[in-house]
Design a protein around this motif. Structure first.
Motif, mmCIF file in Angstrom:
data_model
loop_
_atom_site.group_PDB
_atom_site.id
_atom_site.type_symbol
_atom_site.label_atom_id
_atom_site.label_comp_id
_atom_site.label_asym_id
_atom_site.label_seq_id
_atom_site.Cartn_x
_atom_site.Cartn_y
_atom_site.Cartn_z
ATOM 1 N N LEU A 98 0.822 -1.210 0.000
ATOM 2 C CA LEU A 98 0.000 0.000 0.000
ATOM 3 C C LEU A 98 0.856 1.260 0.000
ATOM 4 O O LEU A 98 0.504 2.259 -0.624
ATOM 5 C CB LEU A 98 -0.948 -0.019 1.197
ATOM 6 C CG LEU A 98 -1.998 -1.127 1.191
ATOM 7 C CD1 LEU A 98 -2.773 -1.132 2.495
ATOM 8 C CD2 LEU A 98 -2.925 -1.006 0.004
ATOM 9 N N LEU A 99 1.973 1.215 0.694
ATOM 10 C CA LEU A 99 2.874 2.358 0.737
ATOM 11 C C LEU A 99 3.472 2.658 -0.633
ATOM 12 O O LEU A 99 3.624 3.817 -1.019
ATOM 13 C CB LEU A 99 3.990 2.106 1.753
ATOM 14 C CG LEU A 99 5.027 3.211 1.920
ATOM 15 C CD1 LEU A 99 4.390 4.421 2.573
ATOM 16 C CD2 LEU A 99 6.186 2.709 2.743
ATOM 17 N N LEU A 100 3.807 1.614 -1.382
ATOM 18 C CA LEU A 100 4.437 1.788 -2.689
ATOM 19 C C LEU A 100 3.426 1.850 -3.831
ATOM 20 O O LEU A 100 3.773 1.624 -4.986
ATOM 21 C CB LEU A 100 5.453 0.673 -2.931
ATOM 22 C CG LEU A 100 6.624 0.660 -1.960
ATOM 23 C CD1 LEU A 100 7.509 -0.541 -2.199
ATOM 24 C CD2 LEU A 100 7.423 1.954 -2.041
ATOM 25 N N SER A 101 2.181 2.135 -3.533
ATOM 26 C CA SER A 101 1.117 2.364 -4.517
ATOM 27 C C SER A 101 0.885 1.182 -5.447
ATOM 28 O O SER A 101 0.563 1.368 -6.618
ATOM 29 C CB SER A 101 1.419 3.617 -5.340
ATOM 30 O OG SER A 101 1.594 4.733 -4.526
ATOM 31 N N VAL A 102 1.023 -0.020 -4.942
ATOM 32 C CA VAL A 102 0.758 -1.202 -5.767
ATOM 33 C C VAL A 102 -0.704 -1.250 -6.231
ATOM 34 O O VAL A 102 -0.961 -1.634 -7.373
ATOM 35 C CB VAL A 102 1.182 -2.488 -5.026
ATOM 36 C CG1 VAL A 102 0.749 -3.731 -5.766
ATOM 37 C CG2 VAL A 102 2.685 -2.481 -4.818
ATOM 38 N N PRO A 103 -1.699 -0.842 -5.414
ATOM 39 C CA PRO A 103 -3.077 -0.877 -5.909
ATOM 40 C C PRO A 103 -3.304 -0.014 -7.161
ATOM 41 O O PRO A 103 -4.106 -0.376 -8.020
ATOM 42 C CB PRO A 103 -3.895 -0.340 -4.735
ATOM 43 C CG PRO A 103 -3.099 -0.689 -3.542
ATOM 44 C CD PRO A 103 -1.666 -0.553 -3.974
ATOM 45 N N GLN A 104 -2.592 1.098 -7.294
ATOM 46 C CA GLN A 104 -2.735 1.924 -8.484
ATOM 47 C C GLN A 104 -2.063 1.270 -9.688
ATOM 48 O O GLN A 104 -2.469 1.484 -10.819
ATOM 49 C CB GLN A 104 -2.148 3.324 -8.266
ATOM 50 C CG GLN A 104 -2.988 4.202 -7.375
ATOM 51 C CD GLN A 104 -2.826 3.897 -5.897
ATOM 52 O OE1 GLN A 104 -1.873 3.253 -5.466
ATOM 53 N NE2 GLN A 104 -3.787 4.344 -5.102
ATOM 54 N N ARG A 105 -1.037 0.489 -9.457
ATOM 55 C CA ARG A 105 -0.316 -0.170 -10.555
ATOM 56 C C ARG A 105 -0.928 -1.512 -10.922
ATOM 57 O O ARG A 105 -0.649 -2.047 -11.985
ATOM 58 C CB ARG A 105 1.149 -0.365 -10.167
ATOM 59 C CG ARG A 105 1.915 0.925 -10.117
ATOM 60 C CD ARG A 105 3.361 0.678 -9.713
ATOM 61 N NE ARG A 105 4.142 1.878 -9.770
ATOM 62 C CZ ARG A 105 4.121 2.848 -8.880
ATOM 63 N NH1 ARG A 105 3.312 2.756 -7.849
ATOM 64 N NH2 ARG A 105 4.888 3.909 -8.999
#
Length: 185
Positions: A98-105
């Motif tokens: 979640l910190l590294l924006s995996v949901p957006q990717r």
């Protein structure tokens, strides 16, 4: 006028602008690449703070259970240790994702449902671990360590329960009920 294109430069920054994207090679380039991926709004959110608290309390719980000869005390402590270690690892990985924006990717994964289900299952697992821990802690010679472990087990049950509730609210806010979004107003 024929030599005009050779005299024009499109460089708008310093002469070192030919470096690779994200600030160069080596550690500086790696750090620049990571910092552009960090979701700062997530770090400041209540779910992120709960996840940090779950991680810190989880490692304390894990250390307290591991510091006693838990198999000599009760066979149930194998379950407590399994829950503590497994959920600490998964919580750390989920926090980093979640910190590294995996949901957006990776929008294919239903992240709101996934996080909600994870937190709900984690709360139930910690509830069972807490009950197993608290039921046998009073009868043990290691009542101090196992009593503190029972406290952290109860605290983690509440933390994961709060995270599950906030994840549920997030899921409902994203249009979890398709019927409500199709009703004409």
């Amino acid at each position: 006028m024929a030599d005009f294109p050779s005299k024009v430069t499109t460089e708008t920054s310093s002469p070192h602008s030919q470096s690779p994207p994200h600030g160069g090679t080596g550690l500086r380039g790696l750090m620049a690449g990571i910092t552009t991926r960090v979701d700062v709004s997530f770090v400041r959110s209540v779910p992120a703070m709960l996840m940090v608290a779950e991680t810190v309390a989880g490692v304390l719980h894990w250390a307290l259970v591991a510091s006693t000869p838990y198999l000599a005390v009760s066979a149930a402590y194998g379950w407590v240790m399994f829950v503590a270690v497994t959920l600490w690892i998964f919580s750390t990985l989920l926090f980093l994702a979640l910190l590294l924006s995996v949901p957006q990717r990776l929008p294919v994964v239903p992240w709101a449902v996934t996080v909600m289900m994870y937190n709900g299952v984690a709360a139930l697992l910690y509830l069972t671990a807490f009950i197993a821990n608290a039921a046998t802690a009073a009868n043990s010679a290691y009542v101090g360590h196992l009593g503190a472990a029972a406290f952290f087990g109860a605290a983690l049950t509440l933390l994961y329960g709060a995270s599950a509730y906030l994840s549920y609210l997030d899921w409902r806010g994203d249009g979890g009920n398709a019927a409500s979004s199709t009703v004409p107003t």
